[in-house]
Design an enzyme around this catalytic site. Sequence first.
Site, PDB file in Angstrom:
ATOM      1  N   LYS A  49       0.817  -1.226   0.000  1.00  0.00           N
ATOM      2  CA  LYS A  49       0.000   0.000   0.000  1.00  0.00           C
ATOM      3  C   LYS A  49       0.850   1.275   0.000  1.00  0.00           C
ATOM      4  CE  LYS A  49      -2.383  -0.399   3.769  1.00  0.00           C
ATOM      5  NZ  LYS A  49      -2.015  -1.636   4.440  1.00  0.00           N
ATOM      6  N   ARG A  96      -9.788   1.965   9.722  1.00  0.00           N
ATOM      7  CA  ARG A  96      -9.288   0.644  10.127  1.00  0.00           C
ATOM      8  C   ARG A  96     -10.393  -0.152  10.835  1.00  0.00           C
ATOM      9  NH1 ARG A  96      -3.637   1.197   9.357  1.00  0.00           N
ATOM     10  NH2 ARG A  96      -2.426  -0.111  10.721  1.00  0.00           N
ATOM     11  N   ARG A 115      11.218  -6.490   5.632  1.00  0.00           N
ATOM     12  CA  ARG A 115      11.059  -5.072   5.272  1.00  0.00           C
ATOM     13  C   ARG A 115      11.954  -4.171   6.116  1.00  0.00           C
ATOM     14  NH1 ARG A 115       5.149  -2.306   5.296  1.00  0.00           N
ATOM     15  NH2 ARG A 115       5.278  -2.429   7.567  1.00  0.00           N
ATOM     16  N   ARG A 147      11.232  -1.279  11.131  1.00  0.00           N
ATOM     17  CA  ARG A 147      10.237  -0.555  11.928  1.00  0.00           C
ATOM     18  C   ARG A 147      10.068  -1.230  13.281  1.00  0.00           C
ATOM     19  NH1 ARG A 147       4.849   0.650   8.396  1.00  0.00           N
ATOM     20  NH2 ARG A 147       3.903  -0.061  10.346  1.00  0.00           N
ATOM     21  N   ARG A 206      -0.859  -7.351  14.276  1.00  0.00           N
ATOM     22  CA  ARG A 206      -1.437  -6.419  13.295  1.00  0.00           C
ATOM     23  C   ARG A 206      -2.234  -7.177  12.239  1.00  0.00           C
ATOM     24  NH1 ARG A 206       3.876  -4.623  11.884  1.00  0.00           N
ATOM     25  NH2 ARG A 206       3.163  -3.291  10.203  1.00  0.00           N
TER      26      ARG A 206
HETATM   27  P1  AMP Z   1       0.509   1.399   9.402  1.00  0.00           P
HETATM   28  O1  AMP Z   1       1.706   2.210   9.026  1.00  0.00           O
HETATM   29  O2  AMP Z   1      -0.702   1.729   8.599  1.00  0.00           O
HETATM   30  O3  AMP Z   1       0.822  -0.083   9.434  1.00  0.00           O
HETATM   31  O4  AMP Z   1       0.142   1.809  10.900  1.00  0.00           O
HETATM   32  C1  AMP Z   1       1.047   1.598  11.954  1.00  0.00           C
HETATM   33  C2  AMP Z   1       0.323   1.608  13.293  1.00  0.00           C
HETATM   34  O5  AMP Z   1      -0.311   2.881  13.501  1.00  0.00           O
HETATM   35  C3  AMP Z   1      -0.805   0.600  13.446  1.00  0.00           C
HETATM   36  O6  AMP Z   1      -0.335  -0.688  13.811  1.00  0.00           O
HETATM   37  C4  AMP Z   1      -1.636   1.238  14.547  1.00  0.00           C
HETATM   38  O7  AMP Z   1      -1.025   1.090  15.805  1.00  0.00           O
HETATM   39  C5  AMP Z   1      -1.554   2.724  14.179  1.00  0.00           C
HETATM   40  N1  AMP Z   1      -2.633   3.155  13.254  1.00  0.00           N
HETATM   41  C6  AMP Z   1      -2.485   3.646  11.991  1.00  0.00           C
HETATM   42  N2  AMP Z   1      -3.675   3.956  11.461  1.00  0.00           N
HETATM   43  C7  AMP Z   1      -4.609   3.650  12.383  1.00  0.00           C
HETATM   44  C8  AMP Z   1      -6.036   3.720  12.422  1.00  0.00           C
HETATM   45  N3  AMP Z   1      -6.750   4.184  11.371  1.00  0.00           N
HETATM   46  N4  AMP Z   1      -6.670   3.310  13.556  1.00  0.00           N
HETATM   47  C9  AMP Z   1      -5.978   2.858  14.615  1.00  0.00           C
HETATM   48  N5  AMP Z   1      -4.634   2.742  14.650  1.00  0.00           N
HETATM   49  C10 AMP Z   1      -3.937   3.142  13.545  1.00  0.00           C
END
Ligand code: AMP
Length: 220
Positions: A17, A93, A130, A162, A173
């Site tokens: 993504k 989400r 990654r 990360r 996740r």
């Molecule tokens: P991502 O980079 O999209 O994988 O997001 C990394 C982390 O940010 C996730 O594992 C959540 O802890 C938090 N996060 C990002 N977007 C959201 C969302 N829309 N709702 C809740 N937590 C979020």
Amino acid sequence: MPNGIRVIMLGRQGAGKGTQCRRLADHYGVPHISTGEMLRAAVRQDSVVGRAVKAVLDAGKLVDDAMMISLVQGRIGQEDARVAGYLLDGFPRTVAQAESFDEITAARPVTVVVDLVVERDLVLDRLSARRTCENCEANYVSTGNDPNPWTCDSCGGAVRQRADDTPEAINRRLDLYDSQTAPLVDYYRSRNKLVAVDGLGTPDEVFARLQRAVETARNA
Ligand code: AMP
């Protein structure tokens, strides 16, 4: 661009993504709004939001809906997104986030919701290998014998794993994706907003499919 485009990108962690959204955002001249990136930047800056969410992020859990909705509402209200539109990556989400977002955007609803499909067993390997630039979030693949320090080709930033790309946080996740985020596919399908796009293939092949999906929705 008349009325711009407003796109939500769904898809498992590791489906590609981030990479594809950056490319699409560039192509359509819209801001790429990654909620994960916004939260990680807040953690790095040690802001009030950053301090509140750091432990949640590192554990691979979800930040609470109210905080996310207010973060996104503030961001899409900014000039660039109001004029050109946006590409939302990582939000919504949960169904509660999607419902609130529908209310906030009732006057200017999203053009299309894309589900970038890659099965769970395939993304696991990708996520473990990654490595991500701390500064611009460009992604790289570890060979197991990486340069140290590893410098980002695009911006010169430091490339690292990360904090939430550990096996435990990755699995949490992905579980959360299946339980909380996958229901959004049905939510948007029943509202005639959803297009599923196959996420397998070269980055160029996937980008071409995504572009076709956006164009079709935009001209509908
Ligand atoms: P991502 O980079 O999209 O994988 O997001 C990394 C982390 O940010 C996730 O594992 C959540 O802890 C938090 N996060 C990002 N977007 C959201 C969302 N829309 N709702 C809740 N937590 C979020």
